[in-house]
Design a protein around this motif. Structure first.
Motif, mmCIF file in Angstrom:
data_model
loop_
_atom_site.group_PDB
_atom_site.id
_atom_site.type_symbol
_atom_site.label_atom_id
_atom_site.label_comp_id
_atom_site.label_asym_id
_atom_site.label_seq_id
_atom_site.Cartn_x
_atom_site.Cartn_y
_atom_site.Cartn_z
ATOM 1 N N UNK A 67 106.496 25.057 21.742
ATOM 2 C CA UNK A 67 105.174 24.551 21.980
ATOM 3 C C UNK A 67 103.976 24.865 21.504
ATOM 4 N N UNK A 68 103.877 26.126 20.825
ATOM 5 C CA UNK A 68 102.824 26.584 20.221
ATOM 6 C C UNK A 68 102.616 26.407 18.761
ATOM 7 N N UNK A 69 101.545 25.938 18.443
ATOM 8 C CA UNK A 69 101.163 25.682 16.860
ATOM 9 C C UNK A 69 100.025 26.491 16.729
ATOM 10 N N UNK A 70 99.827 26.956 15.304
ATOM 11 C CA UNK A 70 98.728 27.601 14.987
ATOM 12 C C UNK A 70 98.216 27.032 13.753
ATOM 13 N N UNK A 71 96.626 27.187 13.910
ATOM 14 C CA UNK A 71 95.785 26.689 12.809
ATOM 15 C C UNK A 71 95.961 27.229 11.547
ATOM 16 N N UNK A 72 95.678 26.901 10.535
ATOM 17 C CA UNK A 72 95.630 27.265 9.286
ATOM 18 C C UNK A 72 94.447 28.583 9.228
ATOM 19 N N UNK A 73 94.606 29.249 8.353
ATOM 20 C CA UNK A 73 93.437 30.294 8.241
ATOM 21 C C UNK A 73 92.060 29.952 7.912
ATOM 22 N N UNK A 74 92.136 29.060 7.076
ATOM 23 C CA UNK A 74 90.754 28.234 6.880
ATOM 24 C C UNK A 74 89.978 27.478 7.954
ATOM 25 N N UNK A 75 90.725 27.360 8.919
ATOM 26 C CA UNK A 75 90.360 26.528 10.066
ATOM 27 C C UNK A 75 89.730 27.266 11.132
ATOM 28 N N UNK A 76 89.855 28.570 11.221
ATOM 29 C CA UNK A 76 89.745 29.419 12.293
ATOM 30 C C UNK A 76 88.012 29.729 12.522
ATOM 31 N N UNK A 77 87.519 29.646 11.152
ATOM 32 C CA UNK A 77 85.740 29.777 11.382
ATOM 33 C C UNK A 77 85.356 28.634 12.013
ATOM 34 N N UNK A 78 84.315 28.789 12.793
ATOM 35 C CA UNK A 78 83.534 27.782 13.420
ATOM 36 C C UNK A 78 82.658 27.098 12.222
ATOM 37 N N UNK A 79 82.655 25.836 11.971
ATOM 38 C CA UNK A 79 81.708 25.232 11.016
ATOM 39 C C UNK A 79 80.630 24.841 11.578
ATOM 40 N N UNK A 80 79.229 25.200 10.892
ATOM 41 C CA UNK A 80 77.754 24.720 11.757
ATOM 42 C C UNK A 80 77.650 23.574 11.188
ATOM 43 N N UNK A 81 78.422 22.784 10.161
ATOM 44 C CA UNK A 81 78.351 21.274 10.095
ATOM 45 C C UNK A 81 78.823 20.696 11.178
ATOM 46 N N UNK A 82 79.900 21.007 11.789
ATOM 47 C CA UNK A 82 80.792 20.255 12.709
ATOM 48 C C UNK A 82 79.699 20.459 13.955
ATOM 49 N N UNK A 83 79.229 21.648 14.261
ATOM 50 C CA UNK A 83 78.210 21.843 15.013
ATOM 51 C C UNK A 83 77.104 20.865 15.228
ATOM 52 N N UNK A 84 76.541 20.747 14.053
ATOM 53 C CA UNK A 84 75.312 19.843 13.969
ATOM 54 C C UNK A 84 75.966 18.322 14.228
ATOM 55 N N UNK A 85 76.924 17.881 13.992
ATOM 56 C CA UNK A 85 77.614 16.582 14.324
ATOM 57 C C UNK A 85 77.899 16.430 15.731
#
Length: 231
Positions: free
Chosen positions: A180-198
């Motif tokens: 049941x456990x899935x893990x994000x890719x390494x490149x997806x772990x950093x919070x993205x400030x552009x996502x924060x803005x949107x």
């Protein structure tokens, strides 16, 4: 087009972005153990200079409001509040966990963003994309990781784990949840400030003076001080 400045310093990641409603103008992200207090404002200044954006062009400030590092969260929030107040523009706070969860938009099930909180505890919350919008299934909490995993196991649904501290708990996660456990890719772990803005574009603004971070729990020093007063 509304120009938004986003700032996140709630973890080791320092993130700054400038976006308009239909594009990312610029973004700066680093994930290093360096002092945000010395680097955050220079990062904002450099990004704005590189993007030819002046302070007067900004119409909204969005900040990662925690949970996370107490010092880190305070630095970002203080900077955002100061900018919003001095420029007289709206201030919006977004959960730092929700920000990380936003990177899991292509996962069909629940998205578990987490940060290690030491002593077997984590800061975590549960999210899901519905109709292209990120929704909250379980509000951010500070909880023992084993208790959290048992609660997720009881749901018997696939879960995507995302965040820079996931690797610290990966074995335990697999032990409890198995397939049941899935893990994000390494490149997806950093919070993205552009996502924060949107994310912040769609939220109601808050009063800059009364705005406070979301620590989820008392700082250890504060908790000990309160405990000493009760004796």
């Amino acid at each position: 087009m509304t120009k938004v400045l986003a700032i996140d310093t709630s973890t080791y990641v320092l993130g700054v972005a400038i976006v308009e409603e239909d594009k990312v103008i610029g973004e700066l992200v680093t994930n290093v153990k360096k002092n945000h207090s010395l680097r955050a404002m220079p990062a904002v200044e450099k990004l704005m200079q590189d993007c030819d954006v002046k302070p007067a062009d900004l119409e909204r400030i969005v900040v990662g409001k925690g949970p996370g590092s107490y010092t880190g969260v305070r630095i970002g929030v203080t900077l955002a509040k100061t900018l919003a107040w001095s420029l007289n523009i709206p201030l919006v706070g977004v959960s730092s966990l929700e920000l990380v969860a936003a990177n899991g938009r292509y996962f069909a099930g629940s998205i578990c963003a987490l940060q290690d909180a030491r002593r077997g505890q984590v800061y975590t919350g549960l999210y899901r994309y519905k109709g292209g919008e990120l929704t909250t299934e379980v509000e951010d909490v500070n909880i023992l990781m084993t208790d959290w995993l048992q609660a997720l196991k009881d749901r018997q649904e696939p879960v995507l784990f995302i965040g820079n501290d996931v690797h610290l708990h990966k074995e335990t996660i697999i032990e409890y949840l198995g397939e049941l456990a899935h893990f994000a890719q390494v490149s997806e772990h950093n919070p993205r400030p552009s996502e924060l803005a949107f994310l912040g574009l769609k939220r109601e603004a808050e009063d800059a003076h009364s705005f406070v971070p979301n620590y989820t729990r008392l700082a250890e020093a504060e908790a000990k001080w309160l405990e000493s007063k009760e004796k």
